[in-house]
Write a protein that holds these residues in place. Structure first.
Motif, PDB file in Angstrom:
ATOM      1  N   LYS A  14      31.717  93.146 -48.639  1.00 54.47           N
ATOM      2  CA  LYS A  14      31.675  92.561 -49.989  1.00 54.47           C
ATOM      3  C   LYS A  14      33.046  92.710 -50.652  1.00 54.47           C
ATOM      4  N   GLY A  15      33.247  91.957 -51.731  1.00 56.96           N
ATOM      5  CA  GLY A  15      34.519  92.029 -52.445  1.00 56.96           C
ATOM      6  C   GLY A  15      34.569  93.260 -53.350  1.00 56.96           C
ATOM      7  N   GLY A  16      35.767  93.640 -53.732  1.00 62.70           N
ATOM      8  CA  GLY A  16      35.939  94.711 -54.718  1.00 62.70           C
ATOM      9  C   GLY A  16      35.915  96.120 -54.159  1.00 62.70           C
ATOM     10  N   VAL A  17      35.849  96.270 -52.819  1.00 65.94           N
ATOM     11  CA  VAL A  17      35.793  97.622 -52.252  1.00 65.94           C
ATOM     12  C   VAL A  17      37.192  98.164 -51.923  1.00 65.94           C
ATOM     13  N   LYS A  19      39.677  96.176 -50.083  1.00 64.48           N
ATOM     14  CA  LYS A  19      40.180  95.612 -48.824  1.00 64.48           C
ATOM     15  C   LYS A  19      41.654  95.209 -48.947  1.00 64.48           C
ATOM     16  N   MET A 177      37.543 104.549 -52.238  1.00 63.44           N
ATOM     17  CA  MET A 177      36.995 104.951 -53.547  1.00 63.44           C
ATOM     18  C   MET A 177      35.994 106.097 -53.361  1.00 63.44           C
ATOM     19  N   ILE A 212      39.098 107.744 -48.568  1.00 65.15           N
ATOM     20  CA  ILE A 212      40.264 107.540 -49.440  1.00 65.15           C
ATOM     21  C   ILE A 212      39.797 107.787 -50.881  1.00 65.15           C
ATOM     22  N   ASP A 215      42.298 106.970 -56.951  1.00 60.52           N
ATOM     23  CA  ASP A 215      43.508 107.420 -57.630  1.00 60.52           C
ATOM     24  C   ASP A 215      43.966 106.287 -58.552  1.00 60.52           C
TER      25      ASP A 215
HETATM   26  P1  ADP Z   1      38.997  93.736 -52.528  1.00 61.67           P
HETATM   27  O1  ADP Z   1      40.190  93.222 -51.788  1.00 61.67           O
HETATM   28  O2  ADP Z   1      38.022  94.420 -51.613  1.00 61.67           O
HETATM   29  O3  ADP Z   1      38.347  92.720 -53.394  1.00 61.67           O
HETATM   30  P2  ADP Z   1      40.922  95.204 -54.143  1.00 61.67           P
HETATM   31  O4  ADP Z   1      41.836  95.781 -53.112  1.00 61.67           O
HETATM   32  O5  ADP Z   1      41.375  94.002 -54.896  1.00 61.67           O
HETATM   33  O6  ADP Z   1      39.487  94.914 -53.502  1.00 61.67           O
HETATM   34  O7  ADP Z   1      40.549  96.401 -55.129  1.00 61.67           O
HETATM   35  C1  ADP Z   1      39.717  96.206 -56.252  1.00 61.67           C
HETATM   36  C2  ADP Z   1      40.217  97.106 -57.380  1.00 61.67           C
HETATM   37  O8  ADP Z   1      40.026  98.476 -57.028  1.00 61.67           O
HETATM   38  C3  ADP Z   1      41.697  96.938 -57.680  1.00 61.67           C
HETATM   39  O9  ADP Z   1      41.884  97.033 -59.068  1.00 61.67           O
HETATM   40  C4  ADP Z   1      42.351  98.140 -56.984  1.00 61.67           C
HETATM   41  O10 ADP Z   1      43.543  98.571 -57.627  1.00 61.67           O
HETATM   42  C5  ADP Z   1      41.263  99.193 -57.117  1.00 61.67           C
HETATM   43  N1  ADP Z   1      41.280 100.198 -56.047  1.00 61.67           N
HETATM   44  C6  ADP Z   1      41.147  99.988 -54.722  1.00 61.67           C
HETATM   45  N2  ADP Z   1      41.152 101.151 -54.055  1.00 61.67           N
HETATM   46  C7  ADP Z   1      41.314 102.133 -54.979  1.00 61.67           C
HETATM   47  C8  ADP Z   1      41.416 103.583 -54.919  1.00 61.67           C
HETATM   48  N3  ADP Z   1      41.332 104.253 -53.777  1.00 61.67           N
HETATM   49  N4  ADP Z   1      41.601 104.238 -56.109  1.00 61.67           N
HETATM   50  C9  ADP Z   1      41.683 103.568 -57.277  1.00 61.67           C
HETATM   51  N5  ADP Z   1      41.580 102.231 -57.402  1.00 61.67           N
HETATM   52  C10 ADP Z   1      41.398 101.522 -56.259  1.00 61.67           C
END
Ligand code: ADP
Length: 283
Positions: A14-17, A19, A177, A212, A215
């Motif tokens: 899913k999105g928002g994790v 990736k 996260m 991870i 942060d």
């Molecule tokens: P995806 O590609 O899965 O949709 P993103 O890489 O765009 O996800 O990340 C979604 C949000 O979560 C972004 O704002 C990103 O900065 C934040 N984020 C991702 N990993 C972490 C982490 N380990 N700690 C804090 N924020 C994170």
């Protein structure tokens, strides 16, 4: 693409994790080790690479029929975000037109010789990730990103089945996260639960690449196009990232039929000519 030694697809159910964050940091970590690295943002509708590298508004140039990647932080980058005239422009395409863009980004980019190409795949298991994985010429393997929550872990199980159906070796599952250490009292809080990624990896007999932690600096660095690993290298999150990168590299070397990445200069002690002392002497 035949001049690319390793192609790693980063997937999520899913999105928002995280990736795209993982893809960008994986690329930056490998580049910092001296490898020549490319990062392909294959998410046509939600490209993240221009933002993560502070390149919003930049457009890719063309030489003859091929597109030149945009270079930042020593990494060659390609994204649909570099193919539009205005950063707020939506790319409204479907079916064959979408595949056309993907084919262009996969086959008509002047990547040159690369040690690693990281492919940030669109989320889910639908036709977009399917097209990406089928269009890449023999990818080495996939890194599946999830959060610790059951709702994300449920989707990661689908990603595992997706990779298995496509015969894409899974290099490992990364739990992003995963926990937040309070900067005031040092106590670890599990905002999104705990161990969903680890338990899924165990259940499906796949490698677990680690946890991870959250942060806030990772998001800030992403917004400013700065390397989190370079500026916050001592943090628990950066250390966990580096460990995951080491494990991914080990998993790559163990793939059946894969030769270890060897130095182009023919020396036996390193795997990348860009960091090789022999190559530098010769130059
Ligand atoms: P995806 O590609 O899965 O949709 P993103 O890489 O765009 O996800 O990340 C979604 C949000 O979560 C972004 O704002 C990103 O900065 C934040 N984020 C991702 N990993 C972490 C982490 N380990 N700690 C804090 N924020 C994170």
């Amino acid at each position: 693409m035949s001049a690319i030694k390793h192609k790693i697809v980063v997937l999520s159910g899913k999105g928002g994790v995280g990736k795209s964050t993982v893809s960008a940091n994986l690329a930056m970590s490998l580049a910092a080790k001296g490898f020549s690295v490319g990062l392909l943002d294959a998410d046509i509708h939600g490209p993240s690479v221009p933002t993560l590298f502070n390149l919003v508004g930049q457009t890719a140039t063309q030489t003859n029929d091929a597109i030149n990647p945009v270079t930042a932080n020593g990494i060659k980058l390609m994204s649909a975000g570099f193919m539009i005239a205005h950063p707020d422009q939506a790319i409204i395409v479907r079916g064959p037109a979408k595949n056309g863009i993907l084919e262009q980004m996969l086959g008509q980019v002047n990547w040159g010789r690369l040690d690693y190409l990281i492919i940030d795949c669109p989320p889910g298991t639908g036709d977009e990730p399917l097209s990406v994985c089928q269009l890449i010429n023999s990818p080495d393997g996939g890194v599946v990103v999830t959060t610790p929550q059951e709702i994300a872990a449920a989707d990661v199980r689908k990603s595992i089945q997706f990779c298995r159906k496509l015969n894409l070796p899974i290099l490992g599952i990364l739990e992003n996260m995963s926990g937040f250490v309070c900067p005031k009292c040092g106590e670890e809080v599990h905002l999104f639960g705990k161990d969903g990624g680890r338990k899924t990896a165990e259940k499906f007999n796949e490698a677990f690449l680690g946890r991870i932690p959250i942060d806030p600096a990772i998001g800030l660095c992403g917004d400013e196009g700065r390397s989190f690993l370079e500026h916050h290298g001592e943090s628990a999150t950066a250390v966990a990232f580096e460990k995951a990168v080491e494990q991914i590299d080990t998993a790559l070397q163990l793939l059946p039929g894969k030769e270890p990445a060897t130095c182009d200069s023919g020396c036996s002690s390193c795997s990348s000519s860009s960091s090789c002392p022999t190559a530098k002497q010769e130059a």
